[in-house]
Design a protein around this motif. Sequence first.
Motif, PDB file in Angstrom:
ATOM      1  N   LEU A 128       0.824  -1.219   0.000  1.00 19.14           N
ATOM      2  CA  LEU A 128       0.000   0.000   0.000  1.00 19.14           C
ATOM      3  C   LEU A 128       0.855   1.266   0.000  1.00 19.14           C
ATOM      4  N   GLN A 129       2.095   1.170   0.503  1.00 24.23           N
ATOM      5  CA  GLN A 129       2.995   2.331   0.401  1.00 24.23           C
ATOM      6  C   GLN A 129       3.320   2.617  -1.069  1.00 24.23           C
ATOM      7  N   LEU A 130       3.466   1.541  -1.843  1.00 21.62           N
ATOM      8  CA  LEU A 130       3.786   1.690  -3.270  1.00 21.62           C
ATOM      9  C   LEU A 130       2.543   1.985  -4.104  1.00 21.62           C
ATOM     10  N   ALA A 131       1.403   1.436  -3.696  1.00 21.60           N
ATOM     11  CA  ALA A 131       0.159   1.597  -4.482  1.00 21.60           C
ATOM     12  C   ALA A 131      -1.002   1.867  -3.522  1.00 21.60           C
ATOM     13  N   PRO A 132      -1.164   3.119  -3.053  1.00 20.76           N
ATOM     14  CA  PRO A 132      -2.153   3.442  -2.003  1.00 20.76           C
ATOM     15  C   PRO A 132      -3.602   3.196  -2.409  1.00 20.76           C
ATOM     16  N   THR A 133      -3.858   3.037  -3.720  1.00 20.38           N
ATOM     17  CA  THR A 133      -5.258   2.845  -4.147  1.00 20.38           C
ATOM     18  C   THR A 133      -5.573   1.376  -4.447  1.00 20.38           C
ATOM     19  N   LEU A 134      -4.681   0.458  -4.056  1.00 22.40           N
ATOM     20  CA  LEU A 134      -4.905  -0.968  -4.354  1.00 22.40           C
ATOM     21  C   LEU A 134      -5.995  -1.520  -3.426  1.00 22.40           C
ATOM     22  N   ALA A 135      -7.217  -1.568  -3.934  1.00 19.01           N
ATOM     23  CA  ALA A 135      -8.391  -1.887  -3.105  1.00 19.01           C
ATOM     24  C   ALA A 135      -8.261  -3.254  -2.422  1.00 19.01           C
ATOM     25  N   GLU A 136      -7.788  -4.252  -3.170  1.00 18.32           N
ATOM     26  CA  GLU A 136      -7.717  -5.604  -2.616  1.00 18.32           C
ATOM     27  C   GLU A 136      -6.727  -5.676  -1.447  1.00 18.32           C
ATOM     28  N   ALA A 137      -5.659  -4.873  -1.511  1.00 15.42           N
ATOM     29  CA  ALA A 137      -4.691  -4.865  -0.415  1.00 15.42           C
ATOM     30  C   ALA A 137      -5.313  -4.253   0.846  1.00 15.42           C
ATOM     31  N   HIS A 138      -6.099  -3.189   0.685  1.00 13.69           N
ATOM     32  CA  HIS A 138      -6.818  -2.616   1.833  1.00 13.69           C
ATOM     33  C   HIS A 138      -7.758  -3.655   2.437  1.00 13.69           C
ATOM     34  N   ALA A 139      -8.473  -4.391   1.550  1.00 14.93           N
ATOM     35  CA  ALA A 139      -9.453  -5.376   2.024  1.00 14.93           C
ATOM     36  C   ALA A 139      -8.758  -6.498   2.803  1.00 14.93           C
ATOM     37  N   ASN A 140      -7.632  -6.995   2.277  1.00 18.84           N
ATOM     38  CA  ASN A 140      -6.941  -8.090   2.961  1.00 18.84           C
ATOM     39  C   ASN A 140      -6.277  -7.626   4.249  1.00 18.84           C
ATOM     40  N   LEU A 141      -5.791  -6.374   4.262  1.00 20.12           N
ATOM     41  CA  LEU A 141      -5.254  -5.821   5.506  1.00 20.12           C
ATOM     42  C   LEU A 141      -6.377  -5.743   6.549  1.00 20.12           C
ATOM     43  N   GLY A 142      -7.587  -5.445   6.101  1.00 16.18           N
ATOM     44  CA  GLY A 142      -8.748  -5.454   7.008  1.00 16.18           C
ATOM     45  C   GLY A 142      -8.947  -6.814   7.646  1.00 16.18           C
ATOM     46  N   LEU A 143      -8.787  -7.883   6.857  1.00 17.10           N
ATOM     47  CA  LEU A 143      -8.936  -9.248   7.403  1.00 17.10           C
ATOM     48  C   LEU A 143      -7.870  -9.540   8.453  1.00 17.10           C
ATOM     49  N   VAL A 144      -6.634  -9.082   8.198  1.00 19.15           N
ATOM     50  CA  VAL A 144      -5.537  -9.289   9.152  1.00 19.15           C
ATOM     51  C   VAL A 144      -5.851  -8.576  10.468  1.00 19.15           C
ATOM     52  N   LEU A 145      -6.303  -7.318  10.355  1.00 15.69           N
ATOM     53  CA  LEU A 145      -6.583  -6.525  11.555  1.00 15.69           C
ATOM     54  C   LEU A 145      -7.768  -7.097  12.316  1.00 15.69           C
ATOM     55  N   GLU A 146      -8.766  -7.581  11.575  1.00 18.12           N
ATOM     56  CA  GLU A 146      -9.934  -8.173  12.238  1.00 18.12           C
ATOM     57  C   GLU A 146      -9.535  -9.428  13.010  1.00 18.12           C
ATOM     58  N   ALA A 147      -8.654 -10.242  12.415  1.00 19.36           N
ATOM     59  CA  ALA A 147      -8.194 -11.457  13.095  1.00 19.36           C
ATOM     60  C   ALA A 147      -7.466 -11.113  14.392  1.00 19.36           C
ATOM     61  N   ARG A 148      -6.855  -9.934  14.442  1.00 14.19           N
ATOM     62  CA  ARG A 148      -6.126  -9.494  15.627  1.00 14.19           C
ATOM     63  C   ARG A 148      -7.055  -8.833  16.641  1.00 14.19           C
ATOM     64  N   GLY A 149      -8.331  -8.646  16.261  1.00 16.00           N
ATOM     65  CA  GLY A 149      -9.272  -8.009  17.172  1.00 16.00           C
ATOM     66  C   GLY A 149      -9.289  -6.496  17.059  1.00 16.00           C
ATOM     67  N   ALA A 150      -8.562  -5.941  16.075  1.00 16.08           N
ATOM     68  CA  ALA A 150      -8.529  -4.480  15.880  1.00 16.08           C
ATOM     69  C   ALA A 150      -9.676  -4.082  14.954  1.00 16.08           C
ATOM     70  N   LEU A 151     -10.902  -4.149  15.494  1.00 15.55           N
ATOM     71  CA  LEU A 151     -12.088  -4.012  14.630  1.00 15.55           C
ATOM     72  C   LEU A 151     -12.258  -2.616  14.021  1.00 15.55           C
TER      73      LEU A 151
END
Length: 466
Positions: free
Chosen positions: A35-58
Amino acid sequence: MDAAPLSAEALFFAGTESLQAGDMAGAETRLRQALQLAPTLAEAHANLGLVLEARGALPEAVACYQLSIEHNPTLAQTYINLAGALILLRQLDAAEVACAQALRLEHANPDAWCNLGVAYARMGLELEAEESCREALVLQPGHAKALFNLAYLLLRQGRWEEGWACFEARDWYAYLARHVDCPRWLGEPLAGRSVLVGYEAGQGDMLQFCRYVAALKARGAGAITLLCHPPLKRLLASLAGVDHIVGFDEALPVAGWDCWTPLMSLPYLSQTRVDSIPAVLPYLHAEPALLAAWAPRLPATGLRVGLVWKGSTGFENDAERSLPSLAALLPLAAVNGVSFISLQKGAGEDQAAQPPAGLQLTALGAQLRDFADTAAVIEQLDLLISVDTAVAHLAGALGKPCWVLLPDYLTDWRWLEERTDSPWYPGVMRLFRQPAGGGWAPVVADVAAALEAFAARRLGGAGHHG
């Protein structure tokens, strides 16, 4: 010569591989680099959301899903994931909107219908919740989450024939299914066959459903082995029909039984209905030696009333079912002639050592080693007042009067709807429910009034104040 730096696309794929492999730290690092290289990459934002959700950072996960949608509003799965996180944050209206947006993109997506059903169930819209779950099941007949969510609705409503069948969609016993080499029991005649009964879910579930061991014996089972939570082992030796007890912290043999069953499939296999629960009380008993050991530690005068105000913090609805603190029960102190005993273990146990001014309390929690100890204390009480946690089931199983304080939000299915009693523990359990919208103060006020009447009856008017 240095290797060429990875492209955003390569980092995204590496991060997604890490996510699928369960390497959350690696996934987060690579997705953030992408995301630092491509800030508009939607799928990367979505998958980062899954990582954060798994950690409880809702809240952070929700922000990632929303950024993903901003950059690409055409992915139904991102709306579905957003709805799931919003449901956990109790932002139910926003979750409903996210599900509607997913369904606008993919009307036949069973996951979107399933999440919509969860949102409606938590809003208390049970008819809409049921319709949404059933829509998911039309689209994908074996959809496990939709079946499981439908089971909760049906069981809470007392529609147990279909409810137990849907409840079979849970996967809580997958480890046991892989571990043992005998077939699963599906209700066929037992005729002397040895049975392994596997534990499921929490200690309260074990205490509530271990009663079915006697039903298996009545159906002709031979030796029955019960796999259980270690703190229940000593207590469950008092259960009729059980031959061997193994804690799940012990090595479990692979072989040695003719068949196995998950504990919570037994109501289904026994065709239990609300009016046919095996509810002969008590079905658990305190050890005489422990009764004698605990007797001197209990108050010598007054009605003995046990208190439990918090459940296990790991439980998904714990913030709702547990009281904020012991101080919430202070109105009970106004009732004369009562000696209060704290059985609180773990969270909240420290509060018993320094109770709020005016509440006299004998704090025993720190001395309780396991549920056999707890049973020996409860056996010598007049009443237990508890939130919805394992100790309440223990009191019920011992046939002791128990008053259970229930939340309005996500009331557990086993308490049914609107009842003030429990057919699981007839004659001994009384339910005090929060009013619509929640709040413990009215519940505690009701309990205090009931305790006043209970004390007046038990003490024959002595100690009663007007």
